[in-house]
Design a protein around this motif. Structure first.
Motif, PDB file in Angstrom:
ATOM      1  N   PHE B 101       0.802  -1.231   0.000  1.00  0.00           N
ATOM      2  CA  PHE B 101       0.000   0.000   0.000  1.00  0.00           C
ATOM      3  C   PHE B 101       0.834   1.282   0.000  1.00  0.00           C
ATOM      4  CE2 PHE B 101      -4.447  -1.277   1.787  1.00  0.00           C
ATOM      5  CZ  PHE B 101      -4.562  -2.228   0.801  1.00  0.00           C
ATOM      6  N   PHE B 102       1.904   1.298   0.770  1.00  0.00           N
ATOM      7  CA  PHE B 102       2.623   2.565   0.966  1.00  0.00           C
ATOM      8  C   PHE B 102       3.106   3.189  -0.352  1.00  0.00           C
ATOM      9  CE2 PHE B 102       3.798   3.558   5.573  1.00  0.00           C
ATOM     10  CZ  PHE B 102       2.659   2.979   6.064  1.00  0.00           C
ATOM     11  N   PRO B 103       3.709   2.408  -1.257  1.00  0.00           N
ATOM     12  CA  PRO B 103       4.144   3.046  -2.515  1.00  0.00           C
ATOM     13  C   PRO B 103       2.958   3.610  -3.313  1.00  0.00           C
ATOM     14  CG  PRO B 103       5.154   0.881  -2.249  1.00  0.00           C
ATOM     15  CD  PRO B 103       4.120   0.998  -1.187  1.00  0.00           C
ATOM     16  N   GLY B 373      -6.789  -1.534   7.711  1.00  0.00           N
ATOM     17  CA  GLY B 373      -6.848  -0.447   6.725  1.00  0.00           C
ATOM     18  C   GLY B 373      -6.113   0.796   7.194  1.00  0.00           C
ATOM     19  N   GLY B 374      -6.316   1.156   8.455  1.00  0.00           N
ATOM     20  CA  GLY B 374      -5.681   2.363   8.989  1.00  0.00           C
ATOM     21  C   GLY B 374      -4.167   2.239   9.044  1.00  0.00           C
ATOM     22  N   ILE B 375      -3.690   1.158   9.648  1.00  0.00           N
ATOM     23  CA  ILE B 375      -2.233   0.994   9.804  1.00  0.00           C
ATOM     24  C   ILE B 375      -1.552   0.869   8.439  1.00  0.00           C
ATOM     25  CG2 ILE B 375      -0.449  -0.630  10.597  1.00  0.00           C
ATOM     26  CD1 ILE B 375      -2.102  -1.052  13.118  1.00  0.00           C
ATOM     27  N   THR B 376      -2.143   0.087   7.551  1.00  0.00           N
ATOM     28  CA  THR B 376      -1.477  -0.106   6.256  1.00  0.00           C
ATOM     29  C   THR B 376      -1.668   1.097   5.322  1.00  0.00           C
ATOM     30  OG1 THR B 376      -3.404  -1.284   5.398  1.00  0.00           O
ATOM     31  CG2 THR B 376      -1.666  -2.613   6.359  1.00  0.00           C
ATOM     32  N   SER B 377      -2.508   2.053   5.755  1.00  0.00           N
ATOM     33  CA  SER B 377      -2.620   3.317   5.014  1.00  0.00           C
ATOM     34  C   SER B 377      -1.715   4.381   5.616  1.00  0.00           C
ATOM     35  CB  SER B 377      -4.056   3.845   5.070  1.00  0.00           C
ATOM     36  OG  SER B 377      -4.924   3.032   4.358  1.00  0.00           O
ATOM     37  N   GLY B 378      -1.025   4.040   6.681  1.00  0.00           N
ATOM     38  CA  GLY B 378      -0.163   5.022   7.340  1.00  0.00           C
ATOM     39  C   GLY B 378      -0.920   6.015   8.198  1.00  0.00           C
ATOM     40  N   SER B 379      -2.113   5.615   8.657  1.00  0.00           N
ATOM     41  CA  SER B 379      -2.894   6.523   9.508  1.00  0.00           C
ATOM     42  C   SER B 379      -2.661   6.196  10.982  1.00  0.00           C
ATOM     43  CB  SER B 379      -4.382   6.399   9.188  1.00  0.00           C
ATOM     44  OG  SER B 379      -5.142   7.207  10.067  1.00  0.00           O
TER      45      SER B 379
END
Lengths: 75, 413
Positions: B101-103, B373-379
Motif C-alpha cells: 500500500f505505501f508506494p 486499513g488504517g495501519i497499512t494506510s499510514g494513519s
C-alpha cells in the motif's frame, strides 16, 4: 440444535436479506453510469502537515477533490 | 466451532490428514449459482466494476474460512495462554499489506491513485476500539469473523450480526457527539514523512512487535508455534479447494485481495460501514428518518442512504464474504454445524453485537477497516485502534471468565 434446523434458519435469514436488498434496489435511484465509474476513482491528496477537520464526511483522508464524497472509506 | 477458536483449530488441522468431510454438493451448487447470478446482475444493473468488488468479497470469504483467519480468538489465546501464532500472522499481514500500500498511497505510480483510510485520532477512536475489543470477545467474532462464521452457518453469529447492525446504527446517531470530545484530527505518516521513510519505521515497529510476541510465547511455553505455510505437495490442490489452508496462505490471500480492493474500489477493504447503512435503511423502512441525523445528512453517507444497497461497495463486498464463506464451508463439508444455543450464548451474542457495532462507528471501522486499513494506510488512528482494541480484548476475556463462558486464567479451555 440439529444441522437441519441450523440450515433452515440460515437459509431463511439469507432469503429474507436477499428480499430486503431486492426491495431496496427497486425503490432506490441507481447511480448514473458516469457517477458510478467516477466513484471507483478515489483520489488521494496528501498535503504534508495538513490536519483534517474532525468531520464524518471525510473521504479517505481528503478526496473531496472534484467536489465529490463518494467512498465509504473511514466512515 | 466458532471463529474464536480459529487459530488453535488451524494448527491442529495442519497436523491432521486433509479434507475428511463430504462435500455438501447441494449447497455448493446453490451458492455457486447465486454468486454467478449476483455477479451478472451487478454487471448488468450497476455500472463500473461492482461485480469485481463482489467477487473480491467472495475470495475474501473463501480465504477467511479456509485459513480460519480470525482476530478475536487469536487475541484471546494470546491473552490467556500467550499462544501468539494468530497474532504473528496478523502482524505479517500488516507488514505485507503495508509493503503493497505505501508506494501506491505515496503516489509512486502517478497513473494509479487511491485513497487512504485516514481518520481522526481522538477520544472517539479510543473509546470505540475499546468497546469493539470487548464486543469481539463477547460476540464471538470481529468484523470479518462475524461475516465468515455467519456464512459458515453458525446460528449464534446471526444474532451477533443482527445486533452488530443495531449497534452500528445507534453509533451513527451518536458519532457527532463523540467527535466533539478532545481529538487531534487525522495524521498520515506517509504525508508527514514520505512513503519509504514511513514504511521503514512501520516495518521496524511491526518487527519489534513480532519479536515481543515470540518472546512472550517462548517464555511461557519454551517453544514457538510456527505460522504454518507448507502442505504436502500431493495435497495442495485438495487443500486449495476444500481447506484447511495454512495461516501463511491466509496472510498472502488477504493481502492480495486487499490490494485488489484498493485497485478496484479506490479504498482499502472495509466492512462495518455497511452495517450502519443497512440499519439506517431498515429504520427508514419502518418510518424513521435517519436522513435527519448529522451522519447521514451529507457526503457519501447521504448518497448511499438514498441509493441502492447494491451501489455501495462495502455492502457488496460483505455479501460476497458471506457467500464466499458459505461456498468454502460447503466445499469443506462444514456448512451449518449442529450447535447448542444456550441462554448465556444468546446474551453474549446480543451484548457483543451491540458493542461491536457501536464501537466500530466510534472507532471509524473495525479490525479490518480501522486496524488493518488504517495501519497499512499510514494513519495514526489505526495504531491507536490496535492498542485500545487490545485493551478492550483483555477486558472482554475477563468478562467471559466472570460470565463463566470460559474457565479462569491458567486452566485449560
Amino acid at each position: 440444535m440439529k444441522q437441519n434446523q441450523t440450515r433452515m434458519i440460515v437459509a431463511t435469514a439469507i432469503t429474507a436479506a436477499a428480499i430486503a436488498v431486492a426491495v431496496d434496489h427497486t425503490r432506490q435511484r441507481l447511480p448514473e453510469p458516469e457517477e458510478q465509474l467516477a466513484s471507483q476513482e478515489a483520489v488521494i491528496i496528501i498535503d504534508e502537515g495538513e490536519e483534517l477537520p474532525v468531520e464524518t464526511d471525510m473521504d479517505c483522508g481528503k478526496p473531496v477533490a472534484r467536489g465529490r464524497r463518494d467512498s465509504p472509506c473511514s466512515l | 466451532m466458532d471463529e474464536t477458536s480459529a487459530p488453535r483449530v488451524n494448527s491442529l488441522q495442519m497436523q491432521s490428514a486433509s479434507h475428511t468431510h463430504p462435500v455438501d454438493q447441494n449447497a455448493v451448487l446453490t451458492v455457486s449459482l447465486a454468486i454467478l447470478g449476483i455477479s451478472l446482475l451487478l454487471q448488468e444493473s450497476i455500472a463500473g466494476m461492482q461485480y469485481l468488488t463482489f467477487l473480491i468479497g467472495v475470495g475474501l470469504g473463501i480465504t477467511l474460512l479456509h485459513a480460519a483467519f480470525g482476530f478475536s480468538g487469536s487475541w484471546r489465546l494470546f491473552i490467556r495462554e500467550q499462544d501468539g501464532t494468530g497474532i504473528r500472522a496478523q502482524l505479517l499481514l500488516l507488514g505485507i499489506t503495508s509493503l503493497l500500500f505505501f508506494p501506491i498511497l505515496g503516489q509512486v505510480f502517478p497513473s494509479f491513485q487511491a485513497g487512504a483510510a485516514l481518520a481522526p485520532v481522538g477520544t472517539s477512536v479510543m473509546v470505540g476500539a475499546f468497546l469493539f475489543g470487548i464486543g469481539m470477545q463477547l460476540g464471538g467474532g470481529c468484523g470479518s469473523g462475524t461475516l465468515y462464521t455467519m456464512g459458515q452457518g453458525q446460528v449464534d453469529m446471526l444474532i451477533t450480526l443482527a445486533f452488530f447492525i443495531v449497534g452500528a446504527t445507534v453509533g451513527t446517531a451518536h458519532l457527532h457527539w463523540w467527535l466533539s470530545l478532545p481529538g487531534y484530527g487525522s495524521f498520515s505518516v506517509i504525508g508527514q514523512f514520505g512513503w519509504w521513510q514511513a514504511l521503514l519505521v512501520q516495518l521496524v515497529i511491526l518487527a519489534a512487535l513480532y519479536g515481543l510476541v515470540r518472546f512472550l510465547e517462548f517464555r511461557r511455553h519454551g517453544k514457538i508455534n510456527p505460522v504454518e505455510w507448507q502442505v504436502p505437495r500431493h495435497e495442495i490442490a485438495q487443500r486449495l479447494t476444500h481447506g484447511h489452508w495454512p495461516l501463511w496462505w491466509g496472510v498472502l490471500g488477504l493481502a492480495a485481495l486487499n490490494l485488489a480492493t484498493l485497485m478496484v474500489t479506490g479504498h482499502p477493504w472495509s466492512i462495518t460501514y455497511a452495517f450502519g447503512l443497512w440499519g439506517a435503511k431498515m429504520w427508514a423502512a419502518v418510518g424513521g428518518d435517519p436522513g435527519s441525523w448529522a451522519y447521514w445528512s451529507s457526503g457519501y453517507p447521504a448518497q448511499s442512504l438514498n441509493s441502492s444497497t447494491l451501489a455501495d461497495t462495502t455492502s457488496v463486498m460483505d455479501f460476497g464474504i458471506i457467500l464466499g464463506a458459505l461456498l468454502a464451508a460447503a466445499l469443506a463439508g462444514r456448512f451449518a454445524p449442529a450447535m447448542k444455543l444456550t441462554r448465556t450464548r444468546v446474551l453474549t451474542a446480543v451484548a457483543g453485537g451491540l458493542l461491536l457495532g457501536y464501537g466500530a462507528r466510534l472507532g471509524f471501522g473495525c479490525n479490518i477497516g480501522a486496524l488493518v486499513g488504517g495501519i497499512t494506510s499510514g494513519s495514526l488512528h489505526g495504531w491507536l485502534w490496535m492498542v485500545a482494541g487490545f485493551c478492550g480484548g483483555i477486558a472482554g476475556v475477563h468478562l467471559r471468565i466472570w460470565l463463566k463462558v470460559d474457565k479462569p486464567m491458567g486452566m485449560q479451555q
